[in-house]
Scaffold this motif. Structure first.
Motif, PDB file in Angstrom:
ATOM      1  N   ASP A  57       0.752  -1.069  -0.145  1.00  0.00           N
ATOM      2  CA  ASP A  57      -0.051   0.149  -0.087  1.00  0.00           C
ATOM      3  C   ASP A  57       0.981   1.400   0.101  1.00  0.00           C
ATOM      4  N   SER A  58       0.656   2.029  -0.878  1.00  0.00           N
ATOM      5  CA  SER A  58       1.451   3.128  -1.064  1.00  0.00           C
ATOM      6  C   SER A  58       1.302   4.205   0.088  1.00  0.00           C
ATOM      7  N   GLN A  59       0.091   4.253   0.787  1.00  0.00           N
ATOM      8  CA  GLN A  59       0.149   5.082   1.917  1.00  0.00           C
ATOM      9  C   GLN A  59       1.034   4.605   3.111  1.00  0.00           C
ATOM     10  N   VAL A  60       0.999   3.310   3.107  1.00  0.00           N
ATOM     11  CA  VAL A  60       1.835   2.838   4.368  1.00  0.00           C
ATOM     12  C   VAL A  60       3.468   3.180   3.855  1.00  0.00           C
ATOM     13  N   VAL A  61       3.682   3.060   2.609  1.00  0.00           N
ATOM     14  CA  VAL A  61       5.200   3.309   2.291  1.00  0.00           C
ATOM     15  C   VAL A  61       5.346   4.860   2.671  1.00  0.00           C
ATOM     16  N   ARG A  62       4.427   5.697   2.177  1.00  0.00           N
ATOM     17  CA  ARG A  62       4.612   7.180   2.390  1.00  0.00           C
ATOM     18  C   ARG A  62       4.590   7.553   3.842  1.00  0.00           C
ATOM     19  N   ALA A  63       4.033   6.769   4.625  1.00  0.00           N
ATOM     20  CA  ALA A  63       3.764   7.061   6.100  1.00  0.00           C
ATOM     21  C   ALA A  63       5.229   6.559   6.730  1.00  0.00           C
ATOM     22  N   ALA A  64       5.779   5.449   6.462  1.00  0.00           N
ATOM     23  CA  ALA A  64       6.797   4.729   6.605  1.00  0.00           C
ATOM     24  C   ALA A  64       8.163   5.825   6.375  1.00  0.00           C
ATOM     25  N   HIS A  65       7.978   6.429   5.341  1.00  0.00           N
ATOM     26  CA  HIS A  65       9.264   7.312   4.731  1.00  0.00           C
ATOM     27  C   HIS A  65       9.173   8.520   5.537  1.00  0.00           C
ATOM     28  N   ASN A  66       7.917   9.071   5.734  1.00  0.00           N
ATOM     29  CA  ASN A  66       7.950  10.261   6.237  1.00  0.00           C
ATOM     30  C   ASN A  66       8.306  10.135   7.952  1.00  0.00           C
ATOM     31  N   ALA A  67       7.945   9.004   8.486  1.00  0.00           N
ATOM     32  CA  ALA A  67       8.290   8.813   9.910  1.00  0.00           C
ATOM     33  C   ALA A  67      10.026   8.546  10.058  1.00  0.00           C
ATOM     34  N   LEU A  68      10.503   7.939   9.060  1.00  0.00           N
ATOM     35  CA  LEU A  68      11.842   7.795   8.989  1.00  0.00           C
ATOM     36  C   LEU A  68      12.569   9.377   8.907  1.00  0.00           C
ATOM     37  N   ARG A  73      15.672  13.369  11.819  1.00  0.00           N
ATOM     38  CA  ARG A  73      15.452  14.851  11.924  1.00  0.00           C
ATOM     39  C   ARG A  73      16.274  15.268  10.668  1.00  0.00           C
ATOM     40  N   ASN A  74      16.158  14.964   9.545  1.00  0.00           N
ATOM     41  CA  ASN A  74      16.667  15.479   8.426  1.00  0.00           C
ATOM     42  C   ASN A  74      15.670  15.455   7.236  1.00  0.00           C
ATOM     43  N   PRO A  75      14.687  16.463   7.085  1.00  0.00           N
ATOM     44  CA  PRO A  75      13.763  16.363   6.178  1.00  0.00           C
ATOM     45  C   PRO A  75      14.201  15.928   4.757  1.00  0.00           C
ATOM     46  N   THR A  76      15.481  16.007   4.083  1.00  0.00           N
ATOM     47  CA  THR A  76      15.858  15.780   2.988  1.00  0.00           C
ATOM     48  C   THR A  76      17.022  14.725   3.041  1.00  0.00           C
ATOM     49  N   ALA A  77      16.965  13.761   4.085  1.00  0.00           N
ATOM     50  CA  ALA A  77      17.966  12.631   4.261  1.00  0.00           C
ATOM     51  C   ALA A  77      17.811  11.592   2.995  1.00  0.00           C
ATOM     52  N   VAL A  78      16.612  11.434   2.680  1.00  0.00           N
ATOM     53  CA  VAL A  78      16.566  10.446   1.660  1.00  0.00           C
ATOM     54  C   VAL A  78      15.131  10.953   0.734  1.00  0.00           C
TER      55      VAL A  78
END
Length: 110
Positions: A57-68, A73-78
């Motif tokens: 599910d792309s929403q879960v992927v997006r939430a996991a990425h945002n959590a990471l 503490r680096n909004p541009t890390a990945v």
């Protein structure tokens, strides 16, 4: 929708159950679990959040990425594009693993 300190207390008490919910068959349940883990900003949650990047599910992927991003503490890390491809996902997973291994060299990431 709980404030971060309340989520941290909840995850501290029920963390094992919440981490197991990341593998639940319900996308809504997986999404809620990932969001809760991400609000803790706890480095110990990174492996399960990296795993969540493989979710169908792309929403879960997006939430996991945002959590990471929040935990790092680096909004541009990945970078993971909104409309990501499987190659984008694979690269993001590898970059997150590399980032985590810098912080935790002995981490066991699959």
């Amino acid at each position: 929708a709980l404030p971060a300190p309340d989520v941290e207390a909840f995850v501290a008490k029920h963390g094992d159950k919440i981490r197991r919910l990341v593998g639940n068959e319900s996308p809504e349940t997986r999404l809620a679990a990932v969001r809760a883990l991400g609000k803790t900003r706890d480095l110990d949650e990174v492996p399960v959040l990296i795993y969540a990047l493989t979710d169908p599910d792309s929403q879960v992927v997006r939430a996991a990425h945002n959590a990471l991003l929040r935990i790092s503490r680096n909004p541009t890390a990945v970078h993971l594009p909104e409309q990501f491809t499987e190659e984008n996902r694979r690269l993001a997973i590898e970059k997150w693993k590399t980032w985590y291994r810098v912080i935790r060299p002995n981490a066991n990431l699959k």
